[in-house]
Motif scaffolding. Structure first.
Motif, PDB file in Angstrom:
ATOM      1  N   ALA A  67      21.410  32.770 -12.483  1.00  0.00           N
ATOM      2  CA  ALA A  67      22.320  33.674 -13.191  1.00  0.00           C
ATOM      3  C   ALA A  67      21.735  35.080 -13.280  1.00  0.00           C
ATOM      4  O   ALA A  67      22.451  36.073 -13.102  1.00  0.00           O
ATOM      5  N   PHE A  68      20.443  35.190 -13.545  1.00  0.00           N
ATOM      6  CA  PHE A  68      19.786  36.487 -13.651  1.00  0.00           C
ATOM      7  C   PHE A  68      19.980  37.311 -12.381  1.00  0.00           C
ATOM      8  O   PHE A  68      20.239  38.509 -12.439  1.00  0.00           O
ATOM      9  N   HIS A  69      19.877  36.677 -11.229  1.00  0.00           N
ATOM     10  CA  HIS A  69      20.009  37.389  -9.958  1.00  0.00           C
ATOM     11  C   HIS A  69      21.459  37.501  -9.479  1.00  0.00           C
ATOM     12  O   HIS A  69      21.812  38.477  -8.816  1.00  0.00           O
ATOM     13  N   ALA A  70      22.300  36.516  -9.790  1.00  0.00           N
ATOM     14  CA  ALA A  70      23.683  36.505  -9.278  1.00  0.00           C
ATOM     15  C   ALA A  70      24.655  37.279 -10.153  1.00  0.00           C
ATOM     16  O   ALA A  70      25.642  37.825  -9.657  1.00  0.00           O
ATOM     17  N   VAL A  71      24.409  37.319 -11.457  1.00  0.00           N
ATOM     18  CA  VAL A  71      25.278  38.046 -12.396  1.00  0.00           C
ATOM     19  C   VAL A  71      24.385  38.825 -13.366  1.00  0.00           C
ATOM     20  O   VAL A  71      24.372  38.560 -14.570  1.00  0.00           O
ATOM     21  N   PRO A  72      23.645  39.803 -12.848  1.00  0.00           N
ATOM     22  CA  PRO A  72      22.582  40.450 -13.629  1.00  0.00           C
ATOM     23  C   PRO A  72      23.047  41.233 -14.854  1.00  0.00           C
ATOM     24  O   PRO A  72      22.258  41.444 -15.769  1.00  0.00           O
ATOM     25  N   LYS A  73      24.294  41.629 -14.898  1.00  0.00           N
ATOM     26  CA  LYS A  73      24.751  42.448 -16.026  1.00  0.00           C
ATOM     27  C   LYS A  73      25.475  41.651 -17.085  1.00  0.00           C
ATOM     28  O   LYS A  73      26.023  42.216 -18.025  1.00  0.00           O
ATOM     29  N   GLN A  74      25.496  40.330 -16.958  1.00  0.00           N
ATOM     30  CA  GLN A  74      26.208  39.494 -17.913  1.00  0.00           C
ATOM     31  C   GLN A  74      25.235  38.749 -18.808  1.00  0.00           C
ATOM     32  O   GLN A  74      24.126  38.390 -18.386  1.00  0.00           O
ATOM     33  N   THR A  75      25.661  38.499 -20.017  1.00  0.00           N
ATOM     34  CA  THR A  75      24.870  37.716 -20.952  1.00  0.00           C
ATOM     35  C   THR A  75      24.989  36.244 -20.583  1.00  0.00           C
ATOM     36  O   THR A  75      26.070  35.764 -20.242  1.00  0.00           O
ATOM     37  N   ILE A  76      23.878  35.552 -20.666  1.00  0.00           N
ATOM     38  CA  ILE A  76      23.834  34.138 -20.311  1.00  0.00           C
ATOM     39  C   ILE A  76      23.727  33.308 -21.583  1.00  0.00           C
ATOM     40  O   ILE A  76      22.936  33.627 -22.474  1.00  0.00           O
ATOM     41  N   MET A  77      24.523  32.249 -21.663  1.00  0.00           N
ATOM     42  CA  MET A  77      24.409  31.281 -22.763  1.00  0.00           C
ATOM     43  C   MET A  77      23.892  29.980 -22.168  1.00  0.00           C
ATOM     44  O   MET A  77      24.523  29.413 -21.274  1.00  0.00           O
ATOM     45  N   ALA A  78      22.742  29.527 -22.631  1.00  0.00           N
ATOM     46  CA  ALA A  78      22.133  28.300 -22.122  1.00  0.00           C
ATOM     47  C   ALA A  78      22.508  27.113 -23.007  1.00  0.00           C
ATOM     48  O   ALA A  78      22.450  27.197 -24.231  1.00  0.00           O
TER      49      ALA A  78
END
Length: 189
Positions: A67-78
């Motif tokens: 997710a960090f590399h594929a959607v770098p500008k979005q917040t991730i919820m784990a």
């Protein structure tokens, strides 16, 4: 248990070090390989062009790095419940030793417990978000296949190969297609 009929996109994480070594990863927190990092970056033009309602991953490093590399500008919820199946004593073993899905691995998680855990997380995400991107594991994809098509046995989904799941009038209730970066097949409510 059923899946809430709302649209989402699913992608398996990029290649991990365990994938590259043909090892069973499961709960083991294997990072992305160099190839995996490049796969995730290569997926960015399609995946980062969308303003997702949420980018949901498991708590394992390989999904979060993807997710960090594929959607770098979005917040991730784990979500802990989106983790791959716990293969118990088979963690780290050669992939050829993987058991059929209906067999519980020694000191591992049963298919039923795994499916219940994953479906609970997927339904929580779908109940709270209008169009999520879910980056998880091949086992999670197999849960989706089992719920929709009645079997966990299907070809392994490719690394960072986004798939669109849209409720439909089809026989199984879903239209499942490669995600190409747009929502033309579904009108958002």
């Amino acid at each position: 248990m059923t899946l809430i009929p709302k649209p989402f996109v699913f992608a398996r994480h990029a290649q991990s070090e365990f994938n590259a070594a043909f090892r069973i990863g499961g709960f083991t927190d294997s990072p992305l390989s160099e190839t995996g990092i490049q796969q995730a970056k290569d997926a960015a033009p399609i995946l980062s062009a969308i303003d997702w309602s949420v980018v949901a991953t498991s708590t394992l490093q390989r999904t979060q790095e993807t997710a960090f590399h594929a959607v770098p500008k979005q917040t991730i919820m784990a979500y802990e419940q989106l983790k791959e199946r716990n293969w118990g004593d088979l963690e780290g073993c050669p992939i050829e030793q993987q058991l059929p899905y209906d067999v519980t691995p020694p000191n591992g998680e049963s298919w039923r417990d795994f499916e219940t855990r994953v479906l609970g997380a997927l339904n929580e995400i779908l109940s709270e978000h209008s169009w999520p991107l879910i980056i998880a594991h091949s086992g999670v994809y197999r849960v989706l296949n089992n719920v929709i098509n009645g079997t966990p046995y299907c070809p392994r989904i490719g690394n960072v190969t986004p798939i669109s799941f849209v409720p439909s009038q089809d026989e199984n209730g879903w239209e499942i297609t490669p995600f190409k970066g747009s929502f033309t097949c579904y009108q958002m409510p």
